[in-house]
Design an enzyme around this catalytic site. Structure first.
Site, PDB file in Angstrom:
ATOM      1  N   GLY A  20       3.439  10.687  17.416  1.00 14.03           N
ATOM      2  CA  GLY A  20       2.308   9.909  17.123  1.00 14.03           C
ATOM      3  C   GLY A  20       2.670   8.373  17.185  1.00 14.03           C
ATOM      4  O   GLY A  20       3.558   7.990  17.735  1.00 14.03           O
ATOM      5  N   GLY A  21       1.724   7.461  16.354  1.00 13.61           N
ATOM      6  CA  GLY A  21       2.120   6.089  16.685  1.00 13.61           C
ATOM      7  C   GLY A  21       3.389   5.483  16.180  1.00 13.61           C
ATOM      8  O   GLY A  21       3.955   4.582  16.773  1.00 13.61           O
TER       9      GLY A  21
ATOM     10  N   THR B 204      -3.705  -1.591   7.984  1.00 21.01           N
ATOM     11  CA  THR B 204      -3.271  -0.023   7.948  1.00 21.01           C
ATOM     12  C   THR B 204      -4.518   0.759   8.421  1.00 21.01           C
ATOM     13  O   THR B 204      -5.267   0.272   9.059  1.00 21.01           O
ATOM     14  CB  THR B 204      -2.622   0.197   6.585  1.00 21.01           C
ATOM     15  OG1 THR B 204      -2.294   1.530   6.357  1.00 21.01           O
ATOM     16  CG2 THR B 204      -3.974   0.102   5.390  1.00 21.01           C
TER      17      THR B 204
ATOM     18  N   SER C 170      -2.049   0.775  -0.450  1.00 21.19           N
ATOM     19  CA  SER C 170      -0.895   0.108   0.091  1.00 21.19           C
ATOM     20  C   SER C 170       0.064  -0.762  -0.905  1.00 21.19           C
ATOM     21  O   SER C 170      -0.353  -1.216  -1.644  1.00 21.19           O
ATOM     22  CB  SER C 170      -1.528  -1.003   0.992  1.00 21.19           C
ATOM     23  OG  SER C 170      -0.509  -2.065   1.458  1.00 21.19           O
TER      24      SER C 170
ATOM     25  N   ASP D 103       6.898  -2.019  12.641  1.00 23.40           N
ATOM     26  CA  ASP D 103       7.558  -0.605  12.438  1.00 23.40           C
ATOM     27  C   ASP D 103       9.052  -0.504  13.138  1.00 23.40           C
ATOM     28  O   ASP D 103       9.966   0.053  12.803  1.00 23.40           O
ATOM     29  CB  ASP D 103       6.629   0.527  12.499  1.00 23.40           C
ATOM     30  CG  ASP D 103       5.568   0.794  11.458  1.00 23.40           C
ATOM     31  OD1 ASP D 103       5.916  -0.197  10.387  1.00 23.40           O
ATOM     32  OD2 ASP D 103       4.726   1.143  11.595  1.00 23.40           O
TER      33      ASP D 103
ATOM     34  N   GLY E 295       8.179  14.481  16.378  1.00 21.08           N
ATOM     35  CA  GLY E 295       6.662  13.779  16.311  1.00 21.08           C
ATOM     36  C   GLY E 295       6.607  12.994  17.524  1.00 21.08           C
ATOM     37  O   GLY E 295       7.580  12.595  17.945  1.00 21.08           O
TER      38      GLY E 295
ATOM     39  N   SER F 211       2.116  -2.739   0.237  1.00 23.01           N
ATOM     40  CA  SER F 211       2.296  -4.222   0.704  1.00 23.01           C
ATOM     41  C   SER F 211       2.261  -5.383  -0.381  1.00 23.01           C
ATOM     42  O   SER F 211       3.194  -6.230  -0.365  1.00 23.01           O
ATOM     43  CB  SER F 211       1.498  -4.386   2.100  1.00 23.01           C
ATOM     44  OG  SER F 211       2.038  -3.443   2.937  1.00 23.01           O
TER      45      SER F 211
ATOM     46  N   LYS G 111      -5.331  -0.127  12.884  1.00 25.27           N
ATOM     47  CA  LYS G 111      -3.988  -0.491  13.776  1.00 25.27           C
ATOM     48  C   LYS G 111      -4.600  -0.487  15.172  1.00 25.27           C
ATOM     49  O   LYS G 111      -4.021  -1.405  15.858  1.00 25.27           O
ATOM     50  CB  LYS G 111      -3.092   0.461  13.666  1.00 25.27           C
ATOM     51  CG  LYS G 111      -2.526   0.402  12.165  1.00 25.27           C
ATOM     52  CD  LYS G 111      -1.093   1.505  11.969  1.00 25.27           C
ATOM     53  CE  LYS G 111      -0.688   1.349  10.776  1.00 25.27           C
ATOM     54  NZ  LYS G 111       0.538   2.036  10.397  1.00 25.27           N
TER      55      LYS G 111
END
Ligand code: NAP
Length: 276
Positions: A129-130, A61, A14, A101, A127, A16, A65
């Site tokens: 996905g999430g 992450t 990560s 996001d 795509g 972050s 999630k």
């Protein structure tokens, strides 16, 4: 001292901490931001006890999630739409889960392509996905007219389209080059473009000269899709910008300052990605 963290399994990758520690230093805040490796079976308990563990909030992450959405007392609309949360904080005693996001994508789009107007735009999203769900939510909120969603597993594209309603249509992956001419934004939300992946197979030359091309992959920063778009003279928006912008709301909630995405921060994270 106010403490925040990122939890994941694994969590060592990560970036972050790099971002939030930069801001803590820049704004002279007495706070900390750490990585905490939390096993999947322990994630719900950890999040339920977040305050007791000494944290004002956290990022989550993969693979936590969805758990974050399930344990939060309040789930913001972007996280509900994505079915996943990446940022948690407290509203009084209530744990709130958001998916930043969505806002990160839109703010980065505005910063990197300031002349692009999303209102009334036709968008192609690759795509389902999430990340795609969060971005579709954000694009609709921002006024996109139509979103065409292409996914390798067609049923997943259709499920996303059904969730969002008439302005979103799901299509088979094989049709991704068939209606490029009238779109004004193309967004790749698949991991294709990362080292070792197959080509995305988008005919960039078929896009209108005014089309903006966005990729949310940020390793590498200049993906093959973005490189091809630039070679055709198209405006591009990269995933690193989204990564930086998605961090803004969390930092503001936890530490009380709305931080700025600076060139210096971008260069710092860029060096980290390139050195990895
Ligand atoms: N820049 C940022 O801040 C940011 C934020 C979030 C995510 N991301 C990046 O976005 C990417 C997607 O994340 P996610 O959470 O949405 O993942 P996800 O939920 O696993 O979804 C991945 C999507 O990509 C598709 N896909 C995967 N491999 C493919 C291939 N070889 N060819 C065609 N389609 C393929 C999948 O199709 P199927 O449905 O057929 O499996 C699915 O629609 C990741 O690379 C992640 O690192 C970046």
């Amino acid at each position: 001292m106010r403490r925040a963290c990122v939890i994941g399994w694994p969590v060592s990758h990560s970036r972050s901490p790099l971002i939030h520690r930069y801001w803590l230093a820049r704004y002279g805040i007495d706070g900390s931001y750490t990585r905490v490796a939390v096993r999947p079976e322990e994630a719900a308990r950890f999040l339920k006890n977040l305050r007791a563990e000494g944290y004002v909030g956290c990022n989550v992450t993969i693979p936590h999630k969805e758990t974050a959405c399930a344990v939060a007392a309040e789930v913001c609309s972007a996280a509900r739409a994505a079915g996943a949360a990446n940022t948690l904080w407290y509203k009084g005693d209530r744990l709130v889960a958001d998916n930043t996001d969505s806002a990160g994508f839109i703010h980065n789009l505005a910063a990197a392509a300031p002349r692009f107007d999303i209102r009334g735009a036709i968008v192609e999203v690759l795509g389902a996905g999430g990340a795609a769900r969060g971005i579709v939510f954000a694009l609709l909120e921002a006024g996109a007219r139509e979103i065409r969603l292409f996914n390798r597993t067609r049923m997943r594209a259709e499920a996303v389209a059904a969730y969002f309603g008439a302005r979103v249509n799901g299509f088979d992956w094989t049709r991704r080059n068939t209606a490029l001419r009238d779109i004004s934004l193309l967004v790749n939300t698949t991991p294709v473009g990362m080292p070792g992946s197959d080509p995305l197979g988008i005919d960039v030359g078929a896009l209108d000269r005014s089309c903006v091309v966005a990729d949310i992959v940020y390793v590498p920063i200049l993906t093959p899709l973005l490189a091809a778009a630039r070679a055709c003279g198209l405006a591009t928006v990269d995933g690193l910008g989204m990564l930086l912008h998605q961090a803004v709301p969390g930092f503001e909630r936890w530490f009380g300052v709305r931080p700025e995405v600076t060139e210096e921060l971008r260069a710092l994270v860029e060096r980290d990605i390139e050195g990895a």
